[in-house]
Design a protein around this motif. Sequence first.
Motif, mmCIF file in Angstrom:
data_model
loop_
_atom_site.group_PDB
_atom_site.id
_atom_site.type_symbol
_atom_site.label_atom_id
_atom_site.label_comp_id
_atom_site.label_asym_id
_atom_site.label_seq_id
_atom_site.Cartn_x
_atom_site.Cartn_y
_atom_site.Cartn_z
ATOM 1 N N GLN A 38 -48.644 35.585 68.330
ATOM 2 C CA GLN A 38 -47.815 35.639 68.971
ATOM 3 C C GLN A 38 -47.608 35.549 70.761
ATOM 4 N N GLY A 41 -42.227 34.825 73.145
ATOM 5 C CA GLY A 41 -40.886 33.980 72.675
ATOM 6 C C GLY A 41 -40.982 33.202 71.739
ATOM 7 N N ASN A 42 -42.413 33.032 70.998
ATOM 8 C CA ASN A 42 -42.805 32.342 69.644
ATOM 9 C C ASN A 42 -42.975 33.026 67.989
ATOM 10 N N GLN A 43 -42.331 32.834 67.270
ATOM 11 C CA GLN A 43 -42.532 33.186 66.174
ATOM 12 C C GLN A 43 -43.808 33.868 65.494
ATOM 13 N N ARG A 44 -44.635 34.400 65.406
ATOM 14 C CA ARG A 44 -46.041 34.469 64.477
ATOM 15 C C ARG A 44 -46.654 33.437 64.446
ATOM 16 N N GLU A 45 -47.868 33.018 64.441
ATOM 17 C CA GLU A 45 -47.899 31.364 63.592
ATOM 18 C C GLU A 45 -49.546 32.052 63.665
ATOM 19 N N GLU A 87 -51.518 26.974 76.720
ATOM 20 C CA GLU A 87 -51.115 27.599 75.538
ATOM 21 C C GLU A 87 -51.074 28.343 74.542
ATOM 22 N N ALA A 90 -51.615 33.545 73.903
ATOM 23 C CA ALA A 90 -50.949 34.964 72.878
ATOM 24 C C ALA A 90 -51.952 36.338 73.153
#
Length: 113
Positions: A38, A41-45, A87, A90
Amino acid sequence: VQLQAFGGGLVQAGGSLRLSCAASGIIFRFATMNWYRQAPGNQRERVATITSAGTINYASSVKGRFTISRDSSESSVYLQMNSLKPEDTAVYYCNIIQSGSFWGQGTLVTVSS
């Protein structure tokens, strides 16, 4: 069930890290193991999955760069991360599914450009 993840840190782009997650209180050999991440600002992937039968799946964004593996004798799952990119920055979490879904505390991976 307890999951202890470690191995995160700061690395330059193109570098490598190996995450580890040790599980206790569960029959590890029957479990499906996942790594999630995660970013702010992003969802957990979901990043990678390895089933009890050894079936492996990766997110398209990490395929060819990350390798998930497991060691039932150590009740551990690993994520070898190569060719890291900014990128990929996380918090990485291990997740185990066996009679329920359980999460570790997360370990921060920061990739500098």
